[in-house]
Design an enzyme around this catalytic site. Structure first.
Site, PDB file in Angstrom:
ATOM      1  N   GLU A 156       0.827  -1.211   0.000  1.00 43.71           N
ATOM      2  CA  GLU A 156       0.000   0.000   0.000  1.00 43.71           C
ATOM      3  C   GLU A 156       0.858   1.256   0.000  1.00 43.71           C
ATOM      4  OE1 GLU A 156      -3.049   0.096  -0.570  1.00 43.71           O
ATOM      5  OE2 GLU A 156      -3.942  -1.794   0.055  1.00 43.71           O
ATOM      6  N   ASP A 286      -4.435  -9.562  -8.831  1.00 44.77           N
ATOM      7  CA  ASP A 286      -4.764  -8.727  -9.988  1.00 44.77           C
ATOM      8  C   ASP A 286      -3.611  -7.857 -10.473  1.00 44.77           C
ATOM      9  OD1 ASP A 286      -4.988  -7.427  -7.543  1.00 44.77           O
ATOM     10  OD2 ASP A 286      -6.618  -6.114  -8.174  1.00 44.77           O
ATOM     11  N   GLU A 390     -18.276  -6.631  -2.675  1.00 43.32           N
ATOM     12  CA  GLU A 390     -16.875  -7.035  -2.623  1.00 43.32           C
ATOM     13  C   GLU A 390     -16.685  -8.452  -3.183  1.00 43.32           C
ATOM     14  OE1 GLU A 390     -12.803  -6.056  -1.308  1.00 43.32           O
ATOM     15  OE2 GLU A 390     -14.556  -5.104  -2.177  1.00 43.32           O
ATOM     16  N   GLU A 409     -11.959  -0.029  -9.789  1.00 43.29           N
ATOM     17  CA  GLU A 409     -11.611  -0.956 -10.865  1.00 43.29           C
ATOM     18  C   GLU A 409     -12.631  -0.982 -11.994  1.00 43.29           C
ATOM     19  OE1 GLU A 409      -9.061  -1.848  -7.519  1.00 43.29           O
ATOM     20  OE2 GLU A 409     -11.238  -1.590  -7.664  1.00 43.29           O
ATOM     21  N   THR A 495      -1.020   1.002 -10.896  1.00 45.10           N
ATOM     22  CA  THR A 495      -2.196   0.289 -10.403  1.00 45.10           C
ATOM     23  C   THR A 495      -3.031   1.141  -9.461  1.00 45.10           C
ATOM     24  OG1 THR A 495      -2.931  -1.858  -9.549  1.00 45.10           O
ATOM     25  CG2 THR A 495      -1.130  -0.753  -8.360  1.00 45.10           C
TER      26      THR A 495
END
Length: 560
Positions: A156, A286, A390, A409, A495
């Site tokens: 993160e 991902d 989710e 996303e 990302t």
């Protein structure tokens, strides 16, 4: 039989044949026995509903997207700064949970370093807020420090903070200044210095690992915490190469790129053993696939390209279910499922909201036809609930995990598909997204996490990626004159949605790397995955044929 009777018999045969054909056409069944009436309201209705969007409406929607960002950002500065996040219901700030160090849901992300301010820097530039961008840069340089006794997640911190600092630095240093005069007169590379400082504080995650894979968490002052968990996920270990590679090139120091390239698998960082058996394209995996492709685009290393192609071929071989082609043939709608790593069998009956980003990866890989189908599934789920749960159980057609934390996303994939196809269908989807967010998640002074997609209850949290990504992609979807859209080959998004200008300098380095790759890998290409681009004329119709769009909407029991 007389001639008159024979003529009557032939007419009856013709009539029966005609009625049979009409019955077939009006009640077409796919391989699973699901029936669709091709003369039903779906067909003409869908073509008309998702057709051309008036220019006036496009401009209005661009303004709506900007207002959404401004509403959240201004209130963050007013009520939350210098803390990391805004609680949009009670209009207050949120920082690390010092009283409960085990609260990783909060502490993995919040490092007491004004996260939301840093994460949104390049968004300010992209939407044309020159003055606010300069003010934000000054606030970051004057007040943000990483000398904190906080334990954060390496993944993160890298994608949200280091990526944001590098993006803002590169946009400032861009001599062409495509986003206006965003370079402060006094700027002397301080954002790059901050990025370097934070990255150096993350290095103990690698140095104290027996395998070279990063520990998932570090304390910014003391390094890897004692007795901390050592298991990490593919995305956590493998989503470092873009930011670390850029940092190495800017600093002329190979350390960051070299250690990032060693990290690639879901393993225990001490033993090197695989801990999980689930393989898929959603949460935990991902961005790993995404960064293999984007690393090649930025740095031009063939082994990155080869790794992506090999992975993508295997994904299609083992994870894909449904009819063979998106817009041809019979069978259920294509779906990428989670599978057992050891045998390729279906592991779970749920998919997650992060998997919506996979359509964007497929666009970048040139497999646009497949991306259309991936996106369509998530659009019908969005339409069913107004936002994405989710986790969604595709077998029972109900949410397994019901919250929605304003993830970007789906908006990202919608934007990329529009850029690839220019099909107005995706503009309509973007409008649906914004209407849902404003109707469901808009709170007193920001946008709140949806606690349950079933009852639309809210949680008092606005994660930084809502401003950094969700609002950014929605704005770019409708701003056709934006420099990002006018020169798409000039930029790559990280990302976390941070904008990176590309250039030859990224493919030059002053060090020798000690990596080997099979010579066969150099002959792999994306066409191995049976990629398809849509026909040009389909820009004027639905990207997914009406009957297939009707099929998936019928399966989801939702009205499009």
């Amino acid at each position: 039989m007389t001639s008159d009777m024979f003529v009557l018999f032939l007419n009856m045969v013709k009539l029966r044949r005609f009625l049979f054909i009409m019955s077939f056409l009006m009640n077409y069944s796919d391989a699973k026995g699901e029936t669709f009436n091709i003369f039903s309201k779906h067909y003409g209705h869908l073509e008309k509903k998702y057709g051309r969007l008036p220019e006036k409406e496009r401009i209005r929607l661009k303004d709506v997207a900007k207002e959404m960002f401004t509403f959240g950002y201004d209130n963050y500065l007013k009520y939350a700064y210098p803390l990391d996040e805004l609680d949009p219901i009670h209009c207050r700030g949120r920082g690390p949970d010092y009283d409960n160090p085990s609260n990783v849901n909060i502490n993995d992300v919040l490092g007491d370093y004004s996260l939301t301010l840093v994460d949104t820097l390049d968004t300010l530039a992209i939407i044309g807020e020159e003055k606010k961008f300069k003010e934000a840069v000054q606030l970051v340089i004057e007040n943000v420090t990483f000398d904190k006794d906080t334990t954060i997640q390496v993944f993160e911190a890298n994608i949200r903070i280091i990526g944001a600092l590098l993006s803002a630095h590169l946009l400032i240093r861009d001599k062409s200044q495509p986003f206006g005069n965003i370079e402060p007169d006094w700027y002397a590379g301080e954002l790059l210095e901050l990025a370097s400082d934070l990255a150096s504080r993350l290095l103990p995650a690698f140095e104290n690992s027996q395998t070279g894979l990063p520990h998932p968490r570090v304390n910014l002052r003391t390094g890897v915490p004692k007795n901390a968990r050592t298991d990490t996920c593919t995305a956590g270990a493998g989503t470092l190469i873009v930011e670390f590679g850029i940092l190495s090139r800017l600093l002329g120091d190979p350390t960051y790129e070299l250690i990032a390239r060693r990290a690639s698998n879901v393993v225990d960082v001490n033993t090197g053993k695989w801990e999980g058996e689930l393989s898929g394209v959603g949460a935990g995996l991902d961005s790993f696939f995404e960064y293999m492709l984007k690393a090649y685009i930025l740095f031009g290393k063939m082994e990155d390209y080869a790794m992506f192609n090999e992975s993508y071929n295997l994904i299609k071989q083992y994870m894909r279910r449904g009819r063979a082609h998106c817009n041809e043939g019979h069978g259920s709608h294509p779906l990428y499922v989670n599978v057992h790593m050891k045998n390729g069998g279906t592991h779970t009956t749920w998919i997650d909201s992060l998997q919506a980003a996979f359509a964007g990866i497929q666009v970048l890989a040139g497999d646009v036809e497949e991306a259309i189908c991936t996106h369509a599934l998530y659009y019908t789920i969005w339409k069913k609930y107004g936002v994405l749960p989710e986790r969604f159980n595709w077998q029972q057609k109900v949410p397994d995990v019901s919250f929605y934390p304003l993830r970007p996303e789906f908006a990202e994939a919608t934007y990329l598909l529009y850029q690839a196809t220019k099909n107005p269908f995706y503009l309509h989807v973007g409008r649906d997204i914004m209407e849902s967010l404003n109707n469901i998640s808009r709170a007193e002074c920001g946008f709140a996490t949806v606690h349950s997609v079933l009852d639309k209850s809210l949680e008092d949290r606005m994660e930084s990626f809502f401003l950094s990504e969700t609002c950014k992609y929605l704005y770019l979807l409708f701003d056709k004159e934006n420099p990002v859209n006018k020169q798409p080959n000039k930029y790559v998004f990280t990302t976390e949605g941070h904008l990176i200008p590309t250039g030859p300098w990224l493919r030059k380095k002053e060090w020798t790397e000690h990596f080997t790759v099979s010579s066969d890998a150099f002959f792999l290409n994306v066409s191995d995955a049976n990629c398809q681009a849509i026909d040009e004329e389909r820009t004027f119709g639905l990207p997914l044929q009406s009957r297939y769009l009707a099929q998936i909407s019928s399966y989801m029991d939702v009205e499009l």
